[in-house]
Design an enzyme around this catalytic site. Structure first.
Site, short mmCIF file in Angstrom:
data_model
loop_
_atom_site.label_atom_id
_atom_site.label_comp_id
_atom_site.label_asym_id
_atom_site.label_seq_id
_atom_site.Cartn_x
_atom_site.Cartn_y
_atom_site.Cartn_z
N SER A 140 -4.52 3.30 -8.54
CA SER A 140 -5.25 4.56 -8.31
C SER A 140 -6.06 4.85 -9.57
O SER A 140 -5.72 4.37 -10.66
CB SER A 140 -4.23 5.70 -8.11
OG SER A 140 -4.87 6.96 -8.25
N TYR A 157 3.19 9.66 -10.95
CA TYR A 157 2.27 8.82 -10.16
C TYR A 157 1.41 7.94 -11.07
O TYR A 157 1.23 6.74 -10.82
CB TYR A 157 1.40 9.77 -9.33
CG TYR A 157 0.49 9.14 -8.32
CD1 TYR A 157 0.98 8.59 -7.14
CD2 TYR A 157 -0.90 9.15 -8.51
CE1 TYR A 157 0.12 8.07 -6.19
CE2 TYR A 157 -1.76 8.64 -7.56
CZ TYR A 157 -1.25 8.09 -6.41
OH TYR A 157 -2.10 7.57 -5.46
N ALA A 196 2.06 6.93 -14.11
CA ALA A 196 2.89 5.89 -14.73
C ALA A 196 3.18 4.77 -13.73
O ALA A 196 3.11 3.58 -14.06
CB ALA A 196 4.19 6.50 -15.24
N ASN A 203 0.80 -1.23 0.00
CA ASN A 203 0.00 0.00 0.00
C ASN A 203 0.84 1.28 0.00
O ASN A 203 0.35 2.34 -0.39
CB ASN A 203 -0.91 -0.05 1.24
CG ASN A 203 -1.52 1.29 1.59
OD1 ASN A 203 -2.49 1.73 0.96
ND2 ASN A 203 -0.97 1.95 2.60
N1 LIG Z 1 -5.85 8.94 -0.65
C1 LIG Z 1 -6.19 8.84 -1.92
O1 LIG Z 1 -7.02 9.61 -2.42
C2 LIG Z 1 -5.59 7.77 -2.80
C3 LIG Z 1 -6.13 7.60 -4.07
C4 LIG Z 1 -5.61 6.62 -4.90
C5 LIG Z 1 -4.57 5.82 -4.46
N2 LIG Z 1 -4.07 5.99 -3.22
C6 LIG Z 1 -2.96 5.13 -2.82
O2 LIG Z 1 -3.27 4.46 -1.62
C7 LIG Z 1 -2.07 4.24 -0.88
C8 LIG Z 1 -2.21 4.83 0.51
O3 LIG Z 1 -2.51 6.21 0.36
P1 LIG Z 1 -2.93 7.15 1.57
O4 LIG Z 1 -3.91 8.09 1.05
O5 LIG Z 1 -3.23 6.33 2.77
O6 LIG Z 1 -1.53 7.93 1.74
P2 LIG Z 1 -0.86 8.58 3.02
O7 LIG Z 1 0.15 9.53 2.51
O8 LIG Z 1 -1.89 9.06 3.98
O9 LIG Z 1 -0.11 7.32 3.69
C9 LIG Z 1 0.94 6.67 3.01
C10 LIG Z 1 1.85 6.01 4.01
O10 LIG Z 1 2.93 5.40 3.27
C11 LIG Z 1 4.15 5.67 3.97
N3 LIG Z 1 5.29 5.63 3.07
C12 LIG Z 1 5.66 6.58 2.18
N4 LIG Z 1 6.81 6.24 1.59
C13 LIG Z 1 7.18 5.04 2.11
C14 LIG Z 1 8.29 4.18 1.91
N5 LIG Z 1 9.28 4.50 1.05
N6 LIG Z 1 8.36 3.04 2.62
C15 LIG Z 1 7.39 2.73 3.51
N7 LIG Z 1 6.32 3.50 3.75
C16 LIG Z 1 6.22 4.66 3.06
C17 LIG Z 1 3.94 7.06 4.57
O11 LIG Z 1 4.85 7.30 5.63
C18 LIG Z 1 2.49 6.99 5.00
O12 LIG Z 1 2.36 6.51 6.32
C19 LIG Z 1 -0.93 4.87 -1.70
O13 LIG Z 1 -0.33 3.88 -2.50
C20 LIG Z 1 -1.67 5.86 -2.57
O14 LIG Z 1 -0.97 6.15 -3.75
C21 LIG Z 1 -4.55 6.96 -2.37
#
Ligand SMILES: NC(=O)c1ccc[n+]([C@@H]2O[C@H](COP(=O)([O-])OP(=O)(O)OC[C@H]3O[C@@H](n4cnc5c(N)ncnc54)[C@H](O)[C@@H]3O)[C@@H](O)[C@H]2O)c1
Length: 244
Positions: free
Chosen positions: A138, A150, A152, A86
């Site tokens: 996403s 992102y 890509a 994730n």
């Molecule tokens: N929130 C949205 O609208 C949304 C939409 C589509 C996809 N996503 C995807 O869902 C996933 C979670 O998103 P979210 O909204 O909870 O994001 P968020 O930023 O709230 O949480 C992401 C977490 O990942 C951790 N992280 C970042 N880089 C890291 C690394 N190198 N190693 C380990 N951990 C790392 C961060 O510290 C954070 O705790 C992501 O892959 C994001 O791309 C989110």
């Protein structure tokens, strides 16, 4: 209790969607092994979830740190049944001005990080002849101005998912992908208010998703109900990608 006796490894578990998955899976009886690059938030979530949760801080872009996390999980819980890959980051900007550093960071964390975690998790799963992997794409995988890096990376994750589903099916391992829309987490909260308002107008469900909406899709892919489902992408987006 749909995940009794299972051990689930969740990356990016310190906040947002990963934290919601950790909480939901723990409530369903799983042992939850939590990884994040931010050790402070990670420890808080792990402590809050109690003795069936443990923190394995790691940067998913580091093969060594990922390997150490899996070693720690196997020592602590004795098995690894589920990977929720994730962790992800955004660094938005138009392609013309996108820096190489922001390209590399986003692709490394999302795409390479997902690959490294899948690769590390698949060995114990292959030995057990069973396992579930859920990757994270996403709606941006379909294209989104300002997110060339992102988009890509997330489109790449769909290809990775489908290929791993084919390679791992003979070993009893299913690989699926959750593709969230606009979900109310710190990632979305970082987007400027006028942009958020425009996003909301385009969502047929007329609300942002909650992290729990996404965790429910993860639970489906990891439950007995999905016993014959692999290589699929489930958009959890309130209808955003439906229609023209
Ligand atoms: N929130 C949205 O609208 C949304 C939409 C589509 C996809 N996503 C995807 O869902 C996933 C979670 O998103 P979210 O909204 O909870 O994001 P968020 O930023 O709230 O949480 C992401 C977490 O990942 C951790 N992280 C970042 N880089 C890291 C690394 N190198 N190693 C380990 N951990 C790392 C961060 O510290 C954070 O705790 C992501 O892959 C994001 O791309 C989110």
């Amino acid at each position: 209790m749909r995940l009794q006796n299972k051990t689930a490894w969740i990356t990016g578990a310190g906040q947002g969607i990963g934290e919601a998955v950790a909480r939901r899976f723990a409530a369903e009886g799983a042992n939850v092994a939590l990884t994040d690059v931010n050790p402070e938030t990670l420890e808080m979530v792990a402590r809050d979830l109690g003795p069936n949760a443990a923190a394995f801080p790691a940067d998913v872009t580091s093969k060594e740190q990922v390997a150490a996390a899996v070693k720690g999980i196997l020592e602590r819980f004795g098995r690894l049944d589920i990977l929720i890959a994730n962790a992800g980051v955004t660094r938005d900007g138009l392609a013309l001005r996108m820096s190489e550093a922001n390209w590399d960071l986003v692709v490394d964390v999302s795409l390479k990080g997902t690959f490294l975690c899948c690769q590390a998790a698949m060995r114990p799963m292959m030995e057990a002849k069973s396992g579930r992997i859920v990757t994270t794409a996403s709606v941006a995988s379909l294209g989104n101005p300002g997110q060339v890096n992102y988009s890509a990376a997330k489109a790449g994750i769909i290809g990775l998912t489908r290929t791993l589903a084919l390679e791992l099916a003979p070993f009893g391992i299913q690989v699926n992908c959750v593709a969230p829309g606009a979900i109310d987490t710190p990632m979305l909260q970082a987007v400027k208010e006028p942009v958020r308002e425009e996003m909301l107008k385009r969502i047929p469900a007329k609300r942002f998703g909650q992290p729990e909406d996404v965790a429910a899709a993860h639970l489906f892919f990891c439950s007995d109900q999905a016993a014959y489902v692999t290589g699929q992408v489930l958009f959890v987006d309130g209808g955003l990608t439906t229609g023209i």
